[in-house]
Scaffold this motif. Structure first.
Motif, PDB file in Angstrom:
ATOM      1  N   GLN A  61       0.811  -1.219   0.000  1.00 30.93           N
ATOM      2  CA  GLN A  61       0.000   0.000   0.000  1.00 30.93           C
ATOM      3  C   GLN A  61       0.843   1.266   0.000  1.00 30.93           C
ATOM      4  O   GLN A  61       0.311   2.356  -0.167  1.00 30.93           O
ATOM      5  N   ASP A  62       2.156   1.117   0.220  1.00 28.11           N
ATOM      6  CA  ASP A  62       3.014   2.284   0.071  1.00 28.11           C
ATOM      7  C   ASP A  62       3.046   2.720  -1.392  1.00 28.11           C
ATOM      8  O   ASP A  62       3.360   3.856  -1.719  1.00 28.11           O
ATOM      9  N   PHE A  63       2.782   1.769  -2.259  1.00 32.04           N
ATOM     10  CA  PHE A  63       2.778   2.070  -3.692  1.00 32.04           C
ATOM     11  C   PHE A  63       1.347   2.327  -4.162  1.00 32.04           C
ATOM     12  O   PHE A  63       1.006   3.416  -4.583  1.00 32.04           O
ATOM     13  N   ILE A  72       3.865 -14.090  -3.513  1.00 33.19           N
ATOM     14  CA  ILE A  72       5.178 -13.520  -3.220  1.00 33.19           C
ATOM     15  C   ILE A  72       5.235 -12.952  -1.810  1.00 33.19           C
ATOM     16  O   ILE A  72       6.241 -12.380  -1.405  1.00 33.19           O
ATOM     17  N   ASP A  73       4.152 -13.101  -1.070  1.00 32.58           N
ATOM     18  CA  ASP A  73       4.167 -12.737   0.345  1.00 32.58           C
ATOM     19  C   ASP A  73       4.511 -11.263   0.534  1.00 32.58           C
ATOM     20  O   ASP A  73       5.339 -10.911   1.368  1.00 32.58           O
ATOM     21  N   LEU A  74       3.907 -10.425  -0.276  1.00 32.27           N
ATOM     22  CA  LEU A  74       4.145  -8.994  -0.151  1.00 32.27           C
ATOM     23  C   LEU A  74       3.237  -8.464   0.948  1.00 32.27           C
ATOM     24  O   LEU A  74       2.053  -8.757   0.976  1.00 32.27           O
ATOM     25  N   ASP A  75       3.810  -7.725   1.858  1.00 35.41           N
ATOM     26  CA  ASP A  75       3.012  -7.202   2.973  1.00 35.41           C
ATOM     27  C   ASP A  75       1.912  -6.278   2.471  1.00 35.41           C
ATOM     28  O   ASP A  75       2.071  -5.583   1.477  1.00 35.41           O
ATOM     29  N   GLY A  76       0.817  -6.276   3.213  1.00 38.44           N
ATOM     30  CA  GLY A  76      -0.268  -5.351   2.905  1.00 38.44           C
ATOM     31  C   GLY A  76      -1.292  -5.946   1.958  1.00 38.44           C
ATOM     32  O   GLY A  76      -2.033  -5.233   1.300  1.00 38.44           O
ATOM     33  N   VAL A  77      -1.339  -7.267   1.895  1.00 37.83           N
ATOM     34  CA  VAL A  77      -2.244  -7.917   0.956  1.00 37.83           C
ATOM     35  C   VAL A  77      -3.661  -8.018   1.527  1.00 37.83           C
ATOM     36  O   VAL A  77      -4.626  -8.198   0.795  1.00 37.83           O
ATOM     37  N   VAL A 111       9.174   4.894  -8.746  1.00 40.04           N
ATOM     38  CA  VAL A 111       8.614   3.971  -9.716  1.00 40.04           C
ATOM     39  C   VAL A 111       7.859   4.787 -10.740  1.00 40.04           C
ATOM     40  O   VAL A 111       6.966   5.557 -10.394  1.00 40.04           O
ATOM     41  N   LYS A 112       8.247   4.638 -11.991  1.00 41.95           N
ATOM     42  CA  LYS A 112       7.619   5.462 -13.013  1.00 41.95           C
ATOM     43  C   LYS A 112       6.378   4.796 -13.589  1.00 41.95           C
ATOM     44  O   LYS A 112       5.684   5.351 -14.399  1.00 41.95           O
ATOM     45  N   ARG A 113       6.146   3.563 -13.143  1.00 44.64           N
ATOM     46  CA  ARG A 113       4.940   2.872 -13.583  1.00 44.64           C
ATOM     47  C   ARG A 113       4.221   2.455 -12.319  1.00 44.64           C
ATOM     48  O   ARG A 113       4.748   2.594 -11.232  1.00 44.64           O
ATOM     49  N   THR A 114       3.034   1.934 -12.452  1.00 44.14           N
ATOM     50  CA  THR A 114       2.392   1.471 -11.239  1.00 44.14           C
ATOM     51  C   THR A 114       3.045   0.167 -10.823  1.00 44.14           C
ATOM     52  O   THR A 114       3.651  -0.536 -11.640  1.00 44.14           O
ATOM     53  N   VAL A 115       2.903  -0.129  -9.574  1.00 44.66           N
ATOM     54  CA  VAL A 115       3.507  -1.356  -9.063  1.00 44.66           C
ATOM     55  C   VAL A 115       2.871  -2.573  -9.740  1.00 44.66           C
ATOM     56  O   VAL A 115       3.478  -3.623  -9.861  1.00 44.66           O
ATOM     57  N   PHE A 116       1.645  -2.394 -10.226  1.00 42.18           N
ATOM     58  CA  PHE A 116       0.968  -3.519 -10.887  1.00 42.18           C
ATOM     59  C   PHE A 116       1.613  -3.844 -12.234  1.00 42.18           C
ATOM     60  O   PHE A 116       1.608  -4.976 -12.679  1.00 42.18           O
ATOM     61  N   ASP A 117       2.164  -2.814 -12.874  1.00 43.53           N
ATOM     62  CA  ASP A 117       2.912  -3.072 -14.105  1.00 43.53           C
ATOM     63  C   ASP A 117       4.125  -3.937 -13.795  1.00 43.53           C
ATOM     64  O   ASP A 117       4.487  -4.830 -14.566  1.00 43.53           O
ATOM     65  N   LYS A 136       2.640   9.609  -1.924  1.00 39.32           N
ATOM     66  CA  LYS A 136       1.250   9.471  -2.337  1.00 39.32           C
ATOM     67  C   LYS A 136       0.308   9.141  -1.164  1.00 39.32           C
ATOM     68  O   LYS A 136      -0.724   9.792  -1.031  1.00 39.32           O
ATOM     69  N   PRO A 137       0.656   8.155  -0.323  1.00 42.98           N
ATOM     70  CA  PRO A 137      -0.259   7.887   0.803  1.00 42.98           C
ATOM     71  C   PRO A 137      -0.451   9.099   1.708  1.00 42.98           C
ATOM     72  O   PRO A 137      -1.561   9.377   2.165  1.00 42.98           O
TER      73      PRO A 137
END
Lengths: 224, 242, 224
Positions: free
Chosen positions: B7-9, B49-54, B139-145, C104-105
């Protein structure tokens, strides 16, 4: 670096003015030249004489325009200050500011000492109905109160009195200028004496006829 | 070194907006089954991938699934006036509100920048610096990219018996070092080439390391010319001595 | 108190200028009036309108005179700053880019509080779809938000509001000056979540004051 385009060109004089304004230490003439040349993209620095000329022009223009700033050339550097004529206003402002930052307990304790001095802690506590130890320490620290000596009574408690600094901060020539002592005594002797009334009293009495009966902190709009 | 929070991204609503935008969907007529499936594919990968904030992503996944189920009900729910309720309304309202505040945040950001062009007196001593250390996420793209790229890379990676991946902290630290070395010597590297032929575990941990370094402002992540990969570059003016 | 004699009388405009120059936080119009009246020895305060007029005259005079200062009306107070045109020179002098920003947040959380205030954490979380605990703590720390009190609902959650510091950092006189919230439909219509396009759009400075009356909290003018 030269990434900006300006509607009208920024002159050396403008750079000098902005730097003298924004810095909080004297800025050297050399530094002004360096910054100007760097941003404008000139390879040769302006001469010191050019800066000094700009300085004089600015000060002339302030004077003609009735402005209260002047650029001083002090300690090898340039610095913007206010003119002497407005000094009393700035003093008054900063005095009010400092006073405003005195918390209620501090203000209250100070008022009691001012009128009862020399006063013991027990006397002050009795009027306020709470322990004034912290307030007294703080006021000693701020040099608004001082230890006057010791009372010749059992325990020889310390006696507190106001300082010259107190007079200065509150714009008083001497303690005789404290407003309406009789009213103060009435107030201080009154069991119902409370913070609000002290404040009202201090505000009315000590703020030297600014004709505003509201408490001194009523204008602090900060939410913090 | 700390773990990056997703969620930081970006948050779950950002992902939904991205999917709607990418598929050129009318927000008032969301094909809920399609969006739910796409959304779930991301959440699964994020979980893997066990990314925090899921957790918050899973909450929205559940919401989408429940909407999908309600859409299939033979008799639609009615509101007080007897009008049929569109089960999608809740999510649409939330998206619309979020879009408004995202826009407001950008407007305020612009205002903040404009204001910082005006200097006050004694500028050097004002605590303005305390505002800055909030590092920029590079990050110049979204983290989803980036996750899309990860998905592609993982698909090509050799299968392993163990699917569950729980990257240890020290491995992320090691992978940060690995990226730092590569970026320092080559200036910039492609994620794809950094993990080519490696195990899934290696790929995932490297990915998390990249996110962490982007978050702390150490590297800059942008899209590769090819489009299906991303470039990790040394952030300008950033010392790698630390 | 009228202990000063001046060569030429100090006007309200001069006092305003000197105070806006010398203080390190916005000085309220009221305070300018009080200081002026106190020192000059007038019992009645100048009107706020007189101060605002003096403010405009000063800024006009700076502009005409080619000066780089302006007096801003921020957070309900007056403060002198430099003009935008000299920013590159000051940045060069201080050797740093001042392109400050919040993540951003943080910016999202701040925007939600700014428009919804006072707002609970639950309300903020609901809009963002994620937990805003960290962002709120950070914004409190930066003194951009403050606890406003507690909501009279179950659990009595804390209420967050923006501070004067927020107004000052964002160059706003008061909350009424917050740009209007744009309608989501409008934003979606121009394919707005395309970040690049939004940014381009903003860079052109088109977004403010389009007279949208639907901003939800525009009537709350004060955070106190």
């Amino acid at each position: 670096m030269n990434r900006n385009t300006f509607d009208s060109p920024v002159t050396l004089q403008m750079v000098l003015e902005a730097l003298a304004f924004a810095t909080d230490a004297p800025v050297s003439v050399k530094e002004v030249c360096r910054v100007y040349a760097e941003v404008v993209g000139e390879t040769s620095l302006p001469s010191e004489a050019a800066v000094e000329e700009a300085l004089e022009e600015l000060n002339d223009s302030y004077e003609i325009g009735g402005h209260t700033m002047r650029i001083q050339y002090w300690a090898g550097g340039l610095r913007m200050t206010t003119t002497e004529s407005v000094a009393p206003f700035l003093e008054a402002f900063f005095r009010r500011e400092r006073r405003r930052h005195l918390t209620k307990p501090l203000m209250e304790t100070l008022a009691i000492v001012a009128y009862k001095q020399p006063a013991t802690k027990a006397e002050i506590d009795a009027v306020r109905g709470v322990d004034s130890g912290y307030a007294l320490r703080k006021l000693l620290e701020l040099n608004l109160l001082a230890i006057f000596g010791r009372a010749e009574i059992i325990g020889r408690p310390m006696l507190y009195a106001t300082t010259d600094r107190f007079l200065e901060e509150f714009g008083l020539k001497n303690l005789d200028e404290l407003p309406n002592l009789r009213q103060a005594e009435e107030l201080l002797g009154d069991a119902a004496f409370n913070e609000e009334r002290t404040r009202l009293f201090m505000a009315k009495g000590l703020e030297m006829g600014d004709g505003d009966p509201s408490s001194p902190s009523s204008e602090s709009t900060s939410t913090t | 070194m700390y773990r990056v929070q997703l969620q930081d991204f970006e948050g779950p609503l950002d992902l939904l907006l991205l999917l709607i935008n990418r598929n050129e969907i009318d927000i008032f007529d969301i094909p809920i089954a399609q969006i739910t499936n796409e959304y779930l594919s991301y959440v699964e990968l994020i979980e893997t991938i066990d990314l925090d904030g899921v957790a918050e992503f899973i909450y929205f996944a559940a919401l989408l699934i429940s909407i999908k189920a309600r859409m299939l009900l033979p008799s639609p729910e009615m509101d007080e006036e007897g009008e049929p309720i569109d089960p999608r309304q809740e999510i649409v309202d939330r998206l619309l509100e979020y879009v408004q505040y995202k826009d407001a945040a950008e407007t305020l950001d612009e205002q903040f920048k404009q204001r910082s062009l005006l200097f006050t007196r004694g500028e050097a001593s004002t605590p303005i610096q305390s505002m800055v250390p909030e590092h920029e996420i590079l990050v110049k793209r979204t983290v989803f990219d980036l996750i899309d790229t990860l998905r592609d890379v993982l698909e090509k990676a050799p299968e392993e018996p163990s699917i569950t991946i729980a990257p240890q902290k020290h491995s992320i630290t090691e992978q940060c070092e690995y990226i730092r070395d590569a970026v320092f010597t080559q200036g910039q590297v492609n994620f794809g080439s950094m993990v080519m032929g490696k195990t899934r575990y290696f790929i995932v941990v490297t990915f998390l390391a990249v996110l962490e370094m982007a978050y702390s402002g150490e590297v800059f992540v942008s899209s590769a010319p090819a489009g299906d990969d991303f470039v990790i570059a040394r952030a300008e003016g950033q010392s790698f001595a630390e």
